[in-house]
Design a protein around this motif. Structure first.
Motif, PDB file in Angstrom:
ATOM      1  N   SER A   1       0.823  -1.206   0.000  1.00 33.47           N
ATOM      2  CA  SER A   1       0.000   0.000   0.000  1.00 33.47           C
ATOM      3  C   SER A   1       0.857   1.256   0.000  1.00 33.47           C
ATOM      4  CB  SER A   1      -0.943   0.016   1.207  1.00 33.47           C
ATOM      5  OG  SER A   1      -1.899  -1.001   1.081  1.00 33.47           O
ATOM      6  N   ALA A   2       2.068   1.141   0.501  1.00 38.11           N
ATOM      7  CA  ALA A   2       2.973   2.282   0.510  1.00 38.11           C
ATOM      8  C   ALA A   2       3.575   2.508  -0.878  1.00 38.11           C
ATOM      9  CB  ALA A   2       4.071   2.056   1.539  1.00 38.11           C
ATOM     10  N   SER A   3       3.224   1.680  -1.824  1.00 39.46           N
ATOM     11  CA  SER A   3       3.743   1.787  -3.185  1.00 39.46           C
ATOM     12  C   SER A   3       3.390   3.147  -3.782  1.00 39.46           C
ATOM     13  CB  SER A   3       3.147   0.681  -4.056  1.00 39.46           C
ATOM     14  OG  SER A   3       3.401   0.935  -5.419  1.00 39.46           O
TER      15      SER A   3
ATOM     16  N   ASP B   1      -3.823  -1.881  -4.437  1.00 41.13           N
ATOM     17  CA  ASP B   1      -2.693  -2.771  -4.185  1.00 41.13           C
ATOM     18  C   ASP B   1      -2.494  -3.831  -5.270  1.00 41.13           C
ATOM     19  OD1 ASP B   1      -2.049  -1.501  -1.828  1.00 41.13           O
ATOM     20  OD2 ASP B   1      -3.225  -2.866  -0.592  1.00 41.13           O
ATOM     21  N   THR B   2      -3.558  -4.213  -5.945  1.00 46.10           N
ATOM     22  CA  THR B   2      -3.467  -5.342  -6.882  1.00 46.10           C
ATOM     23  C   THR B   2      -4.023  -5.062  -8.275  1.00 46.10           C
ATOM     24  OG1 THR B   2      -5.601  -6.187  -6.104  1.00 46.10           O
ATOM     25  CG2 THR B   2      -3.607  -7.048  -5.010  1.00 46.10           C
TER      26      THR B   2
ATOM     27  N   GLY C   1     -11.096   0.266 -19.087  1.00 47.46           N
ATOM     28  CA  GLY C   1     -10.453  -1.033 -18.997  1.00 47.46           C
ATOM     29  C   GLY C   1      -9.793  -1.204 -17.648  1.00 47.46           C
ATOM     30  N   GLY C   2      -9.267  -2.388 -17.431  1.00 49.59           N
ATOM     31  CA  GLY C   2      -8.580  -2.650 -16.180  1.00 49.59           C
ATOM     32  C   GLY C   2      -8.119  -4.084 -16.094  1.00 49.59           C
ATOM     33  N   GLY C   3      -7.514  -4.393 -14.970  1.00 49.91           N
ATOM     34  CA  GLY C   3      -7.009  -5.730 -14.717  1.00 49.91           C
ATOM     35  C   GLY C   3      -6.088  -5.706 -13.518  1.00 49.91           C
ATOM     36  N   THR C   4      -5.169  -6.651 -13.482  1.00 54.02           N
ATOM     37  CA  THR C   4      -4.194  -6.710 -12.399  1.00 54.02           C
ATOM     38  C   THR C   4      -2.864  -6.166 -12.906  1.00 54.02           C
ATOM     39  OG1 THR C   4      -3.534  -8.960 -12.981  1.00 54.02           O
ATOM     40  CG2 THR C   4      -5.300  -8.723 -11.343  1.00 54.02           C
ATOM     41  N   TYR C   5      -1.953  -5.933 -11.964  1.00 52.50           N
ATOM     42  CA  TYR C   5      -0.641  -5.449 -12.368  1.00 52.50           C
ATOM     43  C   TYR C   5       0.430  -5.958 -11.423  1.00 52.50           C
ATOM     44  CZ  TYR C   5      -0.571  -1.932  -8.614  1.00 52.50           C
ATOM     45  OH  TYR C   5      -0.554  -1.310  -7.403  1.00 52.50           O
ATOM     46  N   ASP C   6       1.665  -5.922 -11.925  1.00 51.03           N
ATOM     47  CA  ASP C   6       2.852  -6.199 -11.124  1.00 51.03           C
ATOM     48  C   ASP C   6       3.719  -4.954 -11.169  1.00 51.03           C
ATOM     49  OD1 ASP C   6       2.286  -9.016 -10.659  1.00 51.03           O
ATOM     50  OD2 ASP C   6       2.832  -9.339 -12.758  1.00 51.03           O
ATOM     51  N   PHE C   7       4.364  -4.654 -10.042  1.00 48.83           N
ATOM     52  CA  PHE C   7       5.234  -3.485  -9.976  1.00 48.83           C
ATOM     53  C   PHE C   7       6.409  -3.803  -9.075  1.00 48.83           C
ATOM     54  CE2 PHE C   7       6.199   0.580  -7.681  1.00 48.83           C
ATOM     55  CZ  PHE C   7       6.899   1.179  -8.715  1.00 48.83           C
ATOM     56  N   LYS C   8       7.616  -3.681  -9.637  1.00 45.55           N
ATOM     57  CA  LYS C   8       8.832  -3.908  -8.852  1.00 45.55           C
ATOM     58  C   LYS C   8       9.923  -3.008  -9.416  1.00 45.55           C
ATOM     59  CE  LYS C   8      11.699  -7.326  -6.759  1.00 45.55           C
ATOM     60  NZ  LYS C   8      11.693  -8.620  -6.169  1.00 45.55           N
TER      61      LYS C   8
ATOM     62  N   VAL D   1       8.504   2.849 -15.422  1.00 45.85           N
ATOM     63  CA  VAL D   1       7.894   4.025 -14.816  1.00 45.85           C
ATOM     64  C   VAL D   1       8.935   4.848 -14.071  1.00 45.85           C
ATOM     65  CG1 VAL D   1       5.574   3.062 -14.630  1.00 45.85           C
ATOM     66  CG2 VAL D   1       7.181   2.745 -12.761  1.00 45.85           C
ATOM     67  N   LYS D   2       8.708   6.158 -14.061  1.00 42.75           N
ATOM     68  CA  LYS D   2       9.521   7.098 -13.290  1.00 42.75           C
ATOM     69  C   LYS D   2       8.566   7.984 -12.507  1.00 42.75           C
ATOM     70  CE  LYS D   2      13.276   7.653 -16.628  1.00 42.75           C
ATOM     71  NZ  LYS D   2      13.942   8.598 -17.518  1.00 42.75           N
ATOM     72  N   PHE D   3       9.002   8.339 -11.302  1.00 47.84           N
ATOM     73  CA  PHE D   3       8.227   9.248 -10.468  1.00 47.84           C
ATOM     74  C   PHE D   3       9.030  10.516 -10.262  1.00 47.84           C
ATOM     75  CE2 PHE D   3       6.848   4.986  -9.431  1.00 47.84           C
ATOM     76  CZ  PHE D   3       5.472   5.121  -9.459  1.00 47.84           C
ATOM     77  N   LYS D   4       8.378  11.644 -10.444  1.00 45.62           N
ATOM     78  CA  LYS D   4       8.974  12.951 -10.164  1.00 45.62           C
ATOM     79  C   LYS D   4       7.942  13.732  -9.353  1.00 45.62           C
ATOM     80  CE  LYS D   4      11.746  13.103 -14.370  1.00 45.62           C
ATOM     81  NZ  LYS D   4      12.020  13.791 -15.631  1.00 45.62           N
ATOM     82  N   GLY D   5       8.087  13.695  -8.035  1.00 48.26           N
ATOM     83  CA  GLY D   5       7.103  14.347  -7.174  1.00 48.26           C
ATOM     84  C   GLY D   5       5.755  13.670  -7.343  1.00 48.26           C
TER      85      GLY D   5
END
Length: 156
Positions: A31-33, A69-70, A92-99, A124-128
């Motif tokens: 959840s902290a993702s 979360d999922t 649309g939608g579905g499940t995902y994996d993130f690492k 993916v990149k996060f900027k703020g």
């Protein structure tokens, strides 16, 4: 009973109320993702055989992506409530994996049904409060093979 006799009982009662913090579970850690939340699309670019096309923003349209979360879901629609020649709705939608910086969508639902059951890998990149998602969408049976670069801003 005298007050001085109550003091030791009060101390014991107070000490028994303290709790050891629970250890975090996998779902709490996930959840902290930084992926989790509601994201508004602000820019989308498609590159096909070296040709770059700015796909978004489009006047009179908006799109959001929601991740828990999922699962993920996205909705894109016109702002004229389906009226007029430019009426559109995509969901649309579905499940995902993130690492790390690798994000894979497992698309289970889409109003363009031929896309269902496909997996799409992104970096993916996060900027703020900004998420930049980049990857290849390839579906041989539909003759689709292009790179997408989408930029989202996290909604509060």
């Amino acid at each position: 009973m005298k007050v001085k006799n109550l003091l030791p009982l009060a101390a014991i009662a107070l000490a028994s109320c303290t709790q050891k913090p629970a250890e975090s579970t996998d779902s709490e850690a996930r959840s902290a993702s930084p992926m989790v939340g509601t994201w508004k699309l602000v820019s989308a670019i498609t590159v096909t055989k070296g040709d770059t096309v700015k796909e978004y923003p489009v006047p009179n349209q908006e799109m959001i992506k929601i991740l828990n979360d999922t699962h993920f879901a996205f909705m894109r629609h016109d702002l004229s409530k389906g009226k007029g020649k430019e009426a559109t709705y995509t969901a649309g939608g579905g499940t995902y994996d993130f690492k790390g910086d690798k994000y894979t969508e497992h698309l289970a639902y889409l109003n363009a049904r031929d896309w269902e059951g496909k997996d799409f890998d992104f970096t993916v990149k996060f900027k703020g409060d900004t998420l930049i998602q980049k990857g290849i969408e390839k579906i041989d049976s539909l003759n689709i093979n292009h790179e997408i670069i989408e930029t989202y801003v996290k909604l509060k």
